[in-house]
Design a protein around this motif. Structure first.
Motif, mmCIF file in Angstrom:
data_model
loop_
_atom_site.group_PDB
_atom_site.id
_atom_site.type_symbol
_atom_site.label_atom_id
_atom_site.label_comp_id
_atom_site.label_asym_id
_atom_site.label_seq_id
_atom_site.Cartn_x
_atom_site.Cartn_y
_atom_site.Cartn_z
ATOM 1 N N ILE A 9 0.847 -1.198 0.000
ATOM 2 C CA ILE A 9 0.000 0.000 0.000
ATOM 3 C C ILE A 9 0.879 1.243 0.000
ATOM 4 O O ILE A 9 1.881 1.317 0.731
ATOM 5 C CB ILE A 9 -0.923 0.006 1.232
ATOM 6 N N GLY A 10 0.483 2.237 -0.752
ATOM 7 C CA GLY A 10 1.173 3.512 -0.741
ATOM 8 C C GLY A 10 2.300 3.612 -1.750
ATOM 9 O O GLY A 10 2.625 2.672 -2.477
ATOM 10 N N THR A 11 2.916 4.788 -1.780
ATOM 11 C CA THR A 11 4.040 5.084 -2.661
ATOM 12 C C THR A 11 5.284 5.295 -1.824
ATOM 13 O O THR A 11 5.257 6.094 -0.882
ATOM 14 C CB THR A 11 3.762 6.362 -3.485
ATOM 15 N N PRO A 12 6.371 4.575 -2.098
ATOM 16 C CA PRO A 12 7.590 4.747 -1.309
ATOM 17 C C PRO A 12 8.005 6.211 -1.214
ATOM 18 O O PRO A 12 8.016 6.940 -2.212
ATOM 19 C CB PRO A 12 8.628 3.923 -2.078
ATOM 20 N N GLY A 13 8.311 6.627 0.009
ATOM 21 C CA GLY A 13 8.759 7.999 0.233
ATOM 22 C C GLY A 13 7.643 8.987 0.483
ATOM 23 O O GLY A 13 7.916 10.168 0.752
ATOM 24 N N ILE A 14 6.384 8.542 0.421
ATOM 25 C CA ILE A 14 5.244 9.443 0.652
ATOM 26 C C ILE A 14 4.387 8.875 1.790
ATOM 27 O O ILE A 14 3.970 7.718 1.733
ATOM 28 C CB ILE A 14 4.380 9.601 -0.616
ATOM 29 N N LYS A 15 4.138 9.688 2.789
ATOM 30 C CA LYS A 15 3.328 9.238 3.922
ATOM 31 C C LYS A 15 1.902 8.924 3.479
ATOM 32 O O LYS A 15 1.385 9.549 2.554
ATOM 33 C CB LYS A 15 3.293 10.315 5.012
ATOM 34 N N TRP A 16 1.303 7.990 4.188
ATOM 35 C CA TRP A 16 -0.083 7.639 3.872
ATOM 36 C C TRP A 16 -1.024 8.789 4.178
ATOM 37 O O TRP A 16 -0.886 9.492 5.192
ATOM 38 C CB TRP A 16 -0.530 6.450 4.710
ATOM 39 N N GLY A 17 -2.018 8.934 3.345
ATOM 40 C CA GLY A 17 -3.133 9.824 3.606
ATOM 41 C C GLY A 17 -4.380 9.015 3.896
ATOM 42 O O GLY A 17 -4.316 7.793 4.115
ATOM 43 N N ALA A 18 -5.514 9.663 3.853
ATOM 44 C CA ALA A 18 -6.779 8.985 4.170
ATOM 45 C C ALA A 18 -7.053 7.829 3.210
ATOM 46 O O ALA A 18 -7.573 6.781 3.609
ATOM 47 C CB ALA A 18 -7.922 9.992 4.135
ATOM 48 N N ALA A 19 -6.702 7.980 1.953
ATOM 49 C CA ALA A 19 -6.990 6.939 0.959
ATOM 50 C C ALA A 19 -6.198 5.672 1.248
ATOM 51 O O ALA A 19 -6.736 4.548 1.173
ATOM 52 C CB ALA A 19 -6.677 7.444 -0.442
ATOM 53 N N GLU A 20 -4.932 5.833 1.575
ATOM 54 C CA GLU A 20 -4.097 4.670 1.863
ATOM 55 C C GLU A 20 -4.537 3.979 3.153
ATOM 56 O O GLU A 20 -4.557 2.737 3.231
ATOM 57 C CB GLU A 20 -2.626 5.081 1.964
ATOM 58 N N LYS A 21 -4.919 4.765 4.146
ATOM 59 C CA LYS A 21 -5.390 4.170 5.396
ATOM 60 C C LYS A 21 -6.698 3.415 5.177
ATOM 61 O O LYS A 21 -6.912 2.338 5.753
ATOM 62 C CB LYS A 21 -5.554 5.253 6.465
ATOM 63 N N ALA A 22 -7.565 3.962 4.336
ATOM 64 C CA ALA A 22 -8.823 3.280 4.017
ATOM 65 C C ALA A 22 -8.541 1.993 3.251
ATOM 66 O O ALA A 22 -9.209 0.964 3.465
ATOM 67 C CB ALA A 22 -9.730 4.195 3.217
ATOM 68 N N GLN A 23 -7.564 2.032 2.376
ATOM 69 C CA GLN A 23 -7.186 0.827 1.626
ATOM 70 C C GLN A 23 -6.658 -0.247 2.576
ATOM 71 O O GLN A 23 -7.001 -1.429 2.441
ATOM 72 C CB GLN A 23 -6.126 1.190 0.581
ATOM 73 N N TRP A 24 -5.841 0.169 3.514
ATOM 74 C CA TRP A 24 -5.305 -0.770 4.515
ATOM 75 C C TRP A 24 -6.452 -1.373 5.328
ATOM 76 O O TRP A 24 -6.511 -2.589 5.529
ATOM 77 C CB TRP A 24 -4.323 -0.044 5.426
ATOM 78 N N PHE A 25 -7.366 -0.529 5.808
ATOM 79 C CA PHE A 25 -8.468 -1.012 6.629
ATOM 80 C C PHE A 25 -9.336 -2.018 5.860
ATOM 81 O O PHE A 25 -9.793 -3.020 6.419
ATOM 82 C CB PHE A 25 -9.326 0.164 7.096
#
Length: 307
Positions: A9-25
């Motif tokens: 999940i996410g892009t290396p070097g970029i902190k997660w935002g709401a979209a990435e956290k929702a994807q993880w959940f």
């Protein structure tokens, strides 16, 4: 998995935002039952102890009551002991070690102490076998005012409402191989950091507080635990999880500064336990027994030093 392999999940070097956290959940699933494995055991303790609900968590269609187990009649002349488990819900022996202590040993110490036990602080984490809560927040880095983690905030409010001075706090944890396969890589991805520590100690170790290390208290815990399981040796650099040893089997962390559960109170004595159920020298039951031995070893020390 190593720090050279990107997380899903996410892009290396970029902190997660709401979209990435929702994807993880969205990827998390229920794998075991808090009600059947934890709540039922807590309910069985009501004959000898008070069980009080201090809050409730609602995550989607799932609702989780939060309970503490405590001495029926608090005696102001006695010191108060706090035992916490499951702040990281996936750390199974922390939850069941806290319950096992109440089931088998706690009554032996009521002559000397008031006892409070919060056996499973993060029940969603228990059911999904997760370190984080559904918001991708680590409750064990969230014990501070206005905490963003409901799990941490509700326990802090509970202890504050009890109005007691905690004398000793035992926070029960464990390390598993999934720390390297899942949780450390996920942390690196979420926070866009390079994960440098991949050490998983083979055996039990304790974590004291940098500001209140209480060397002899920690040593008593190690001596008690080594009667039932092995103590983790240091790595080739003489460290455990990248931290210098304070003594055999013990390192220190700045608990309040890091927002750790062990920094929840101003207790003079506090320790965080760590066991390793994936060791070829151990198993789930041995880890539960080790958690109980850590608590009783610390309590026996406190009784001895008070005489």
């Amino acid at each position: 998995m190593t720090n050279e392999q990107p997380y899903a999940i996410g892009t290396p070097g970029i902190k997660w935002g709401a979209a990435e956290k929702a994807q993880w959940f969205a990827l998390q699933t229920i794998k075991r039952s808090y009600q059947a494995e934890v709540v039922s055991k807590i309910d069985d303790l009501t004959t000898d102890f008070d069980v009080e609900q201090y809050g409730e968590l609602s995550y989607g269609e799932h609702t989780y009551p939060l309970s503490i187990i405590k001495t029926g009649n608090f005696d102001a002349s006695k010191a108060t002991i706090l035992v916490t488990g499951g702040v990281h819900g996936y750390e199974t022996s922390g939850v069941h070690g806290a319950i096992r202590f109440v089931e088998t040993k706690a009554k032996q110490y009521l002559e000397h102490f008031n006892i409070i036990v919060a056996p499973c602080i993060s029940p969603w984490g228990y059911e999904t076998i997760n370190r984080w809560n559904p918001d991708a927040i680590d409750p064990n880095r969230s014990f501070y005012p206005n905490s963003p983690a409901q799990e941490s905030a509700l326990l802090m409010q509970c202890i504050d409402n009890l109005g007691v001075d905690v004398f000793a706090h035992f926070d029960l944890h464990e390390t598993t191989d999934t720390d390297n396969s899942e949780f450390r890589p996920a942390l690196a991805a979420r926070d866009a950091i390079v994960q440098k520590n991949w050490n998983i100690p083979d055996g039990f170790y304790g974590v004291g507080d940098t500001l209140r290390p209480e060397h002899d208290f920690q040593r008593a815990i190690i001596q008690s635990v080594e009667q039932v399981t092995h103590i983790a040796p240091s790595d080739d650099d003489g460290k455990l999880i990248g931290v210098e040893l304070e003594q055999f089997g013990v390192i220190n962390y700045p608990c309040k500064e890091l927002g750790l559960c062990a920094g929840l109170t101003d207790a003079k004595y506090c320790t965080t336990t760590e066991v390793y159920p994936d060791s070829p020298k151990s198993d789930d039951e041995n880890c539960i027994v080790a958690q109980v031995a850590a608590i009783t070893g610390g309590l026996d020390y406190l009784i001895h030093t008070s005489k």
